[in-house]
Design a protein around this motif. Structure first.
Motif, PDB file in Angstrom:
ATOM      1  N   ARG A   9      35.455  41.569  39.048  1.00 22.64           N
ATOM      2  CA  ARG A   9      36.501  42.020  39.745  1.00 22.64           C
ATOM      3  C   ARG A   9      36.789  43.823  39.423  1.00 22.64           C
ATOM      4  NH1 ARG A   9      41.839  43.633  38.849  1.00 22.64           N
ATOM      5  NH2 ARG A   9      42.309  43.221  36.818  1.00 22.64           N
ATOM      6  N   LEU A  10      36.189  44.233  38.353  1.00 25.58           N
ATOM      7  CA  LEU A  10      36.135  45.489  37.948  1.00 25.58           C
ATOM      8  C   LEU A  10      35.178  46.369  38.167  1.00 25.58           C
ATOM      9  CD1 LEU A  10      37.483  45.017  34.276  1.00 25.58           C
ATOM     10  CD2 LEU A  10      39.044  45.588  36.341  1.00 25.58           C
ATOM     11  N   LEU A  11      34.004  45.767  38.535  1.00 21.02           N
ATOM     12  CA  LEU A  11      32.829  46.754  38.751  1.00 21.02           C
ATOM     13  C   LEU A  11      33.043  47.239  40.214  1.00 21.02           C
ATOM     14  CD1 LEU A  11      29.884  44.952  37.333  1.00 21.02           C
ATOM     15  CD2 LEU A  11      31.289  46.862  36.363  1.00 21.02           C
ATOM     16  N   PRO A  12      32.486  48.378  40.851  1.00 26.09           N
ATOM     17  CA  PRO A  12      32.402  48.847  42.021  1.00 26.09           C
ATOM     18  C   PRO A  12      31.596  47.703  42.822  1.00 26.09           C
ATOM     19  CG  PRO A  12      31.875  50.585  40.689  1.00 26.09           C
ATOM     20  CD  PRO A  12      31.705  49.408  39.773  1.00 26.09           C
ATOM     21  N   ALA A  13      31.460  47.735  44.171  1.00 25.86           N
ATOM     22  CA  ALA A  13      30.771  46.947  44.980  1.00 25.86           C
ATOM     23  C   ALA A  13      29.240  46.999  45.123  1.00 25.86           C
ATOM     24  CB  ALA A  13      31.423  47.231  46.517  1.00 25.86           C
ATOM     25  N   GLU A  14      28.631  48.312  44.617  1.00 25.21           N
ATOM     26  CA  GLU A  14      27.251  48.400  44.604  1.00 25.21           C
ATOM     27  C   GLU A  14      26.979  47.771  43.243  1.00 25.21           C
ATOM     28  OE1 GLU A  14      29.363  52.396  43.424  1.00 25.21           O
ATOM     29  OE2 GLU A  14      29.606  50.841  45.008  1.00 25.21           O
ATOM     30  N   VAL A  15      27.607  47.819  42.308  1.00 24.78           N
ATOM     31  CA  VAL A  15      27.397  47.313  41.049  1.00 24.78           C
ATOM     32  C   VAL A  15      27.586  45.820  41.117  1.00 24.78           C
ATOM     33  CG1 VAL A  15      27.797  47.366  38.602  1.00 24.78           C
ATOM     34  CG2 VAL A  15      28.213  49.284  39.993  1.00 24.78           C
ATOM     35  N   ARG A  16      28.271  45.251  41.886  1.00 28.19           N
ATOM     36  CA  ARG A  16      28.197  43.669  41.972  1.00 28.19           C
ATOM     37  C   ARG A  16      26.924  43.430  42.701  1.00 28.19           C
ATOM     38  NH1 ARG A  16      33.894  44.725  43.264  1.00 28.19           N
ATOM     39  NH2 ARG A  16      33.528  44.320  45.547  1.00 28.19           N
ATOM     40  N   VAL A  17      26.557  44.046  43.518  1.00 30.32           N
ATOM     41  CA  VAL A  17      25.336  43.838  44.153  1.00 30.32           C
ATOM     42  C   VAL A  17      24.048  43.644  43.463  1.00 30.32           C
ATOM     43  CG1 VAL A  17      23.771  44.406  45.870  1.00 30.32           C
ATOM     44  CG2 VAL A  17      26.126  44.533  46.617  1.00 30.32           C
ATOM     45  N   GLY A  22      40.183  37.002  42.492  1.00 30.81           N
ATOM     46  CA  GLY A  22      41.191  37.250  43.451  1.00 30.81           C
ATOM     47  C   GLY A  22      42.297  37.439  43.117  1.00 30.81           C
ATOM     48  N   VAL A  23      42.734  36.503  41.836  1.00 31.86           N
ATOM     49  CA  VAL A  23      44.295  36.774  41.369  1.00 31.86           C
ATOM     50  C   VAL A  23      44.248  38.039  40.636  1.00 31.86           C
ATOM     51  CG1 VAL A  23      45.875  35.812  39.676  1.00 31.86           C
ATOM     52  CG2 VAL A  23      44.196  34.193  41.024  1.00 31.86           C
ATOM     53  N   GLY A  24      43.297  38.437  40.119  1.00 31.32           N
ATOM     54  CA  GLY A  24      43.260  39.655  38.997  1.00 31.32           C
ATOM     55  C   GLY A  24      43.420  40.918  40.117  1.00 31.32           C
ATOM     56  N   ARG A  25      42.711  40.916  41.295  1.00 28.83           N
ATOM     57  CA  ARG A  25      42.868  41.972  42.167  1.00 28.83           C
ATOM     58  C   ARG A  25      44.194  42.103  42.695  1.00 28.83           C
ATOM     59  NH1 ARG A  25      37.423  40.390  43.493  1.00 28.83           N
ATOM     60  NH2 ARG A  25      38.289  38.935  44.928  1.00 28.83           N
ATOM     61  N   GLN A  26      44.786  41.045  43.340  1.00 28.74           N
ATOM     62  CA  GLN A  26      45.976  40.919  43.783  1.00 28.74           C
ATOM     63  C   GLN A  26      47.285  41.279  42.823  1.00 28.74           C
ATOM     64  OE1 GLN A  26      46.664  40.882  46.698  1.00 28.74           O
ATOM     65  NE2 GLN A  26      44.480  40.414  47.259  1.00 28.74           N
ATOM     66  N   ALA A  27      46.756  41.006  41.565  1.00 28.24           N
ATOM     67  CA  ALA A  27      47.975  41.402  40.406  1.00 28.24           C
ATOM     68  C   ALA A  27      48.008  42.788  40.070  1.00 28.24           C
ATOM     69  CB  ALA A  27      48.009  40.340  39.315  1.00 28.24           C
ATOM     70  N   GLU A  28      46.706  43.457  40.458  1.00 25.96           N
ATOM     71  CA  GLU A  28      46.373  44.638  39.646  1.00 25.96           C
ATOM     72  C   GLU A  28      47.643  45.703  40.139  1.00 25.96           C
ATOM     73  OE1 GLU A  28      42.890  47.788  39.262  1.00 25.96           O
ATOM     74  OE2 GLU A  28      42.708  46.303  40.725  1.00 25.96           O
ATOM     75  N   GLY A  29      48.499  46.501  39.251  1.00 26.44           N
ATOM     76  CA  GLY A  29      49.243  47.493  39.632  1.00 26.44           C
ATOM     77  C   GLY A  29      50.788  46.678  39.404  1.00 26.44           C
ATOM     78  N   LEU A  30      50.766  45.445  39.435  1.00 29.56           N
ATOM     79  CA  LEU A  30      52.045  44.728  39.271  1.00 29.56           C
ATOM     80  C   LEU A  30      52.654  44.501  38.020  1.00 29.56           C
ATOM     81  CD1 LEU A  30      51.706  42.546  42.256  1.00 29.56           C
ATOM     82  CD2 LEU A  30      52.711  44.617  42.477  1.00 29.56           C
ATOM     83  N   GLU A  31      53.808  44.641  37.707  1.00 32.06           N
ATOM     84  CA  GLU A  31      54.312  44.297  36.204  1.00 32.06           C
ATOM     85  C   GLU A  31      54.562  42.930  36.109  1.00 32.06           C
ATOM     86  OE1 GLU A  31      54.387  46.561  33.778  1.00 32.06           O
ATOM     87  OE2 GLU A  31      53.843  48.299  35.005  1.00 32.06           O
ATOM     88  N   LEU A  32      54.218  42.469  35.089  1.00 27.86           N
ATOM     89  CA  LEU A  32      54.362  40.892  34.468  1.00 27.86           C
ATOM     90  C   LEU A  32      55.848  40.765  34.682  1.00 27.86           C
ATOM     91  CD1 LEU A  32      51.504  39.894  32.097  1.00 27.86           C
ATOM     92  CD2 LEU A  32      51.787  38.870  34.295  1.00 27.86           C
ATOM     93  N   GLY A  33      56.489  41.652  33.852  1.00 35.24           N
ATOM     94  CA  GLY A  33      57.985  41.376  33.778  1.00 35.24           C
ATOM     95  C   GLY A  33      58.655  41.236  35.027  1.00 35.24           C
TER      96      GLY A  33
END
Length: 375
Positions: free
Chosen positions: A346-354, A269-280
């Motif tokens: 976090r990185l796999l599509p929903a159908e792959v997670r299933v 969940g942390v990884g998903r929310q941080a996706e696209g945001l710069e650490l700096g």
């Protein structure tokens, strides 16, 4: 026609170097990266006109009239400035919302780790009586009951000590009320004559055998009652210690259950929310501990991304080939061989997670049957 379609999506083309750029005013991308047929050379060939000649013939439209009005005048690059002035507030709102959600996910992960730390510290202070399990609690109740019975039945043995047992029992109860049980049992052990006349006699400082036995019995009875009181106190303290430990343990377990997830899912969940945001950029908005935790998550993802992408490609190829059954399941399960669960989820599509969840079930069944995954 192309520019009109792009404008409908909030996009436009602009000249950049020797080619074109597709932009929304903030982000840019080369059209050739979207599709090789979208390069400037291919577009010029398709439309049978050079882009420079087209632009000289058809001036670039300047959308977002409200933004132009806020600029106040048209200057070279004015369209881009207007676009940027509109885009930045929208981006700010998106960033603030993403930041708040990220903070919420980090707070959950922090609380999970704090609970786990408390559970470890609690385990280090685990009472010795619980090393073999909590079944000692009923034994405490039985032992306390035995200690109480010793005190409760002290007067039952007065026939062996006093000539008038009933009068001695009455004096015993009165002593309980006057000085308490501890002082009463000490009196009984050291000065039993204060409760009544004893069996036997004392003549010129010498006691008869009956008096000697009465004194010994009174001393033994008083000392036994004192020991039972001390044992009861000790047992109750240990019982409270065990019960307090179990209450704390259950409380921490219940708090973990409220998350409805395990730690891997919280990390995801942390990884998903941080996706696209710069650490700096996030460093200024997060607590040092949160920032370091996010850096660790990012570092772990980057380290495992390459082999994970290769595994995803194999999965996609297997799915495209229509593979099914155990062979297909093995391909999916291979994803776990290159990355921990939180990265995969976090990185796999929903159908792959299933599918991955299904593989776990397949593996457990196969293991139970002793067949392994050799098919």
């Amino acid at each position: 026609d192309l520019e009109a379609r792009l404008e409908g999506a909030g996009l436009y083309l602009k000249k950049a170097g020797r080619g074109l750029q597709l932009t929304d005013g903030e982000r840019t991308a080369k059209p050739s990266r979207l599709h090789r047929k979208s390069s400037m050379a291919n577009l010029e060939q398709r439309f049978e006109e050079k882009y420079a000649a087209y632009r000289a013939r058809v001036p670039q439209k300047r959308p977002l009239a409200a933004a132009r009005a806020s600029v106040g005048q048209e200057v070279p690059g004015g369209r881009e400035i207007a676009q940027e002035r509109v885009a930045r507030p929208a981006r700010g709102r998106d960033f603030e919302a993403s930041l708040e959600q990220l903070k919420e996910e980090l707070a959950k992960l922090e609380r999970w780790d704090e609970i786990e730390r408390q559970r470890k510290e609690l385990a280090d202070t685990r009472p010795d009586d619980l090393r073999g399990g909590s079944y000692y609690l009923p034994q405490y109740d039985r032992s306390i009951e035995r200690a109480e019975n010793v005190q409760r039945h002290v007067g039952d043995h007065f026939e062996e000590i006093f000539r008038d047992p009933e009068a001695a029992r009455t004096a015993l109860e009165q002593s309980y009320a006057d000085v308490g049980r501890v002082a009463t049992y000490r009196r009984l052990a050291m000065r039993p004559e204060e409760f009544g006349k004893l069996h036997g006699q004392q003549i010129f400082g010498r006691v008869t055998e009956a008096r000697e036995k009465a004194l010994e019995r009174a001393h033994s009875l008083g000392q036994g009652a004192l020991k039972s009181m001390e044992e009861e106190r000790r047992l109750r303290e240990r019982q409270e210690q065990v019960e307090r430990y179990l209450r704390q343990q259950r409380g921490l377990q219940e708090e973990l259950k409220k998350f409805g997830k395990d730690r891997d899912e919280l990390v995801a969940g942390v990884g998903r929310q941080a996706e696209g945001l710069e650490l700096g950029e996030l460093k200024r908005h997060l607590k040092p501990q949160q920032y370091e935790q996010l850096k660790d998550i990012r570092r772990g993802e980057e380290k495992l991304l390459k082999p994970l992408r290769e595994s995803i490609k194999r999965f996609d190829a297997a799915r495209a080939a229509g593979r099914r059954g155990l062979r297909f399941a093995k391909t999916v399960a291979g994803l776990y061989g290159v990355a921990p669960r939180q990265i995969v989820m976090r990185l796999l599509p929903a159908e792959v997670r299933v599918a991955v969840a299904a593989v776990e079930l397949v593996r457990s069944v196969a293991k139970t049957l002793g067949r392994g995954m050799s098919m």
